[in-house]
Design a protein around this motif. Structure first.
Motif, short mmCIF file in Angstrom:
data_model
loop_
_atom_site.label_atom_id
_atom_site.label_comp_id
_atom_site.label_asym_id
_atom_site.label_seq_id
_atom_site.Cartn_x
_atom_site.Cartn_y
_atom_site.Cartn_z
N MET A 23 38.95 46.17 47.96
CA MET A 23 39.26 46.19 46.53
C MET A 23 39.13 44.79 45.93
N ALA A 24 39.62 43.78 46.64
CA ALA A 24 39.52 42.41 46.14
C ALA A 24 38.06 41.98 46.05
N ARG A 84 36.37 43.40 43.01
CA ARG A 84 36.75 42.65 41.80
C ARG A 84 36.01 41.32 41.72
N ARG A 108 46.47 38.97 38.78
CA ARG A 108 45.54 39.40 39.82
C ARG A 108 46.07 39.18 41.23
N GLU A 119 32.02 37.54 40.06
CA GLU A 119 32.42 36.14 39.95
C GLU A 119 31.81 35.23 41.01
#
Length: 190
Positions: A110-111, A114, A64, A118
């Motif tokens: 984008m990060a 993702r 990642r 979480e």
């Protein structure tokens, strides 16, 4: 990736502080020369890139980290380009800054996407990425705005971007504290 961000929350805060300091310098001295602008931008992009690479190197999730490494390399290269060619014109510097802001912003968005499953508060990272993309687009669309307008735009963007990054870093710090409290058997605080 979220564990790495939470563990190294301070790197996000440092990036934000560097952006705010750069923005303040740009606004305090609006009549700054192109050469000094090149040096300031080069230093900021280089520090930002190095911090991104350090964050990537210290993380455990190798698969990642590719985007973080890419963002770091782009920042370092943008910094090096500005130091190698200090006589660059305002227009050329404008396009270097615009490209850097666009790439950095897209990678941050984008990060954050993702990370949305979480951690909570990823919208701050999305917001910082969106600010960066908007800034890059504005610079690319209106390249002939003049040095003073450019300094005000760069300074304002850097301050907003930095404040959002500091807020995101502090949110990560709070998440780290919640994780450590939960790990010790104490209830997590909000």
């Amino acid at each position: 990736m979220s564990e790495t961000l939470i563990r190294y929350w301070w790197a996000v805060v440092l990036r934000g502080v560097a952006a705010v300091l750069f923005g303040l310098l740009a606004l305090i001295w609006p009549d700054i020369t192109v050469f000094v602008l090149v040096v300031l931008f080069g230093a900021y992009a280089l520090v930002d890139g190095v911090l991104a690479l350090v964050a990537a190197a210290t993380g455990e999730h190798r698969g990642r980290r590719g985007w973080l490494i890419f963002a770091g390399v782009v920042g370092v290269l943008a910094g090096i380009v500005t130091f190698v060619w200090p006589g660059v014109t305002t227009l050329a510097l404008l396009y270097v800054i615009a490209a850097w802001a666009l790439v950095t912003g897209v990678l941050e968005i984008m990060a954050a996407i993702r990370l949305r499953r979480e951690i909570h508060g990823e919208w701050l990272y999305i917001l910082s990425g969106a600010c960066s993309v908007l800034f890059g687009i504005l610079l690319a669309v209106w390249p002939a705005t003049g040095a003073l307008a450019l300094m005000i735009l760069i300074g304002s963007f850097s301050i907003v971007f930095g404040v959002v990054l500091v807020a995101f870093g502090l949110r990560l710090r709070r998440l780290r504290q919640e994780h450590s409290h939960a790990g010790l058997g104490r209830p997590a605080t909000a």
